[in-house]
Design an enzyme around this catalytic site. Structure first.
Site: not given
Ligand code: UD1
Ligand code: UDP
Length: 356
Positions: A204
């Site tokens: 991601h």
């Molecule tokens: C964010 C965090 C990242 C973290 C991750 C956990 C920042 C800069 N990044 O990344 O550090 O590891 O969350 O999962 O804060 N989207 C949906 N539905 C949702 C949320 C997101 O469709 O509920 C899609 C949208 O297209 C959006 C994209 O995901 O533009 C990215 O979402 P965003 O919250 O900006 O960053 P993450 O990649 O989720």
């Molecule tokens: N996780 C979850 N469902 C998923 C993928 C991840 O519950 O489909 C959980 C995972 O077990 C961990 C957390 O989400 O506890 C990690 O989140 P993510 O990978 O989105 O973000 P990061 O840790 O890299 O910030």
């Protein structure tokens, strides 16, 4: 003491579920959801499954560019802080919700507690690195998950308020593990997976999704490993795959994001885990499942020496050979504390309360 806890992204709900319950036994907690994640499977499912109280406020900021998303959060959070007048603001991790939570508090002179302080990968172009460096430099309480993280803070001249409490994610995992174990036969069946006979993958990060050649290489590697790959897909990656016209190879079973209990069940039974996630990597380590990290740098280089974690970047050959490597002989040494981080955080706040 009254505190405002700020959450907004999936891993923050999982961490807050454990700490929030513990904080509420001692203090008055107001929970704010920024709305950074909003899909049911990225947000609500964790509140339902882990018993995290419904947020007192949801700012509903949604997805946007970094500046717009962070600015909306700052504006909304400032209003909440002015209304609630907390003694402390608590933030988790390194997302835009973390930075906004800390910055809005700091500008109002409200002390900040940062859970997961001090993690550094020294990749200054990573949005998470900016978020954590800035958050640490305005925080009063810096709760570190590892001794190495506390060392990184000292190197930046941050000495006061640093506490190595262990990793709250380990607390979260231990609390949820019995339920994951109880449901694993059903979970594996629903993914058509057999214990030890599949790889679990997640992707991601911006560095993986925003560059088409990198994303293509990751999927090529998934297609070349010797077992099926279960891939619960982050919505960001789904969007990137569609726009780059990347299709999953036939051995890759793509699903919607899964719940935390389901994820732990899948992690526990995987032959190895292939991921660019910070949380999933640590869970692999806690569970003693070999991990292939789809990145070139690490916030906790100490796990690499153990053989349980290998950095493979987007190098196809390296991903495939690392996934298929034998399990290390010795169990993973404990580097992330003892699963009592929440207790320590609460004790520290009780004995050394914030002063405004
Ligand atoms: C964010 C965090 C990242 C973290 C991750 C956990 C920042 C800069 N990044 O990344 O550090 O590891 O969350 O999962 O804060 N989207 C949906 N539905 C949702 C949320 C997101 O469709 O509920 C899609 C949208 O297209 C959006 C994209 O995901 O533009 C990215 O979402 P965003 O919250 O900006 O960053 P993450 O990649 O989720
Ligand atoms: N996780 C979850 N469902 C998923 C993928 C991840 O519950 O489909 C959980 C995972 O077990 C961990 C957390 O989400 O506890 C990690 O989140 P993510 O990978 O989105 O973000 P990061 O840790 O890299 O910030």
């Amino acid at each position: 003491m009254k505190l405002v806890s700020v959450v907004g992204a999936r891993p923050q709900f999982i961490k807050a579920a454990v700490l929030s319950a513990r904080l509420r036994r001692e203090f008055d907690e107001v929970l704010v959801h920024t709305g950074q994640h909003y899909d049911d499977l990225m947000s609500d499912v964790f509140f339902r499954e882990l018993g995290l109280p419904q947020p007192d406020t949801n700012l509903g900021v949604g997805s946007a560019s970094h500046a717009v998303q962070t600015a909306r959060m700052l504006e909304g959070l400032e209003a909440v802080y002015l209304r609630e007048s907390p003694d402390l603001v608590l933030v988790y991790g390194d997302t835009n919700s973390t930075l906004a939570g800390a910055l809005a508090a700091s500008k109002l002179g409200i002390p900040v507690a940062h859970v997961e302080a001090g993690f550094r990968s020294y990749e200054r172009d990573l949005p998470e690195e900016t978020n954590r460096v800035l958050t640490d430099h305005v925080a009063t309480y810096l709760f570190c998950a590892t001794a190495q993280a506390a060392k990184c803070l000292r190197r930046e001249g941050i000495e006061a308020g640093v506490h190595d409490v262990g990793d709250l994610m380990y607390d979260s995992m231990l609390a949820a593990l019995p339920r994951a174990q109880a449901s694993e036969a059903e979970v594996l069946a629903s993914h058509n997976a057999r214990p030890g006979a599949y790889y679990l993958a997640t992707v991601h990060r911006a560095a993986s999704t925003d560059d088409t050649a990198t994303l293509r290489a990751l999927f090529e590697a998934f297609g070349r490993v010797d077992l099926p790959v279960v891939l619960p897909l982050h919505p960001r990656t789904r969007v990137a795959m569609t726009s780059a016209r990347i299709e999953a190879p036939s051995n890759v079973r793509v699903s919607e994001p899964v719940s935390y209990i389901e994820m732990l069940a899948l992690e526990r039974n995987a032959r190895a885990i292939l991921t660019d996630s910070g949380g999933v990597r640590r869970e692999a380590y806690f569970l003693g499942i070999p991990c292939v990290t789809l990145r070139t740098e690490s916030e906790w280089p100490e796990t690499l020496a153990t053989g349980w974690d290998v950095l493979a970047g987007a190098d196809v050959e390296r991903i495939v050979s690392s996934a298929q490597r034998p399990r290390p002989d010795a169990p993973p040494p404990p580097l992330f504390g003892d699963g009592h981080a929440a207790d320590r955080i609460v004790e520290i706040l009780k004995h050394d309360p914030p002063h405004r």
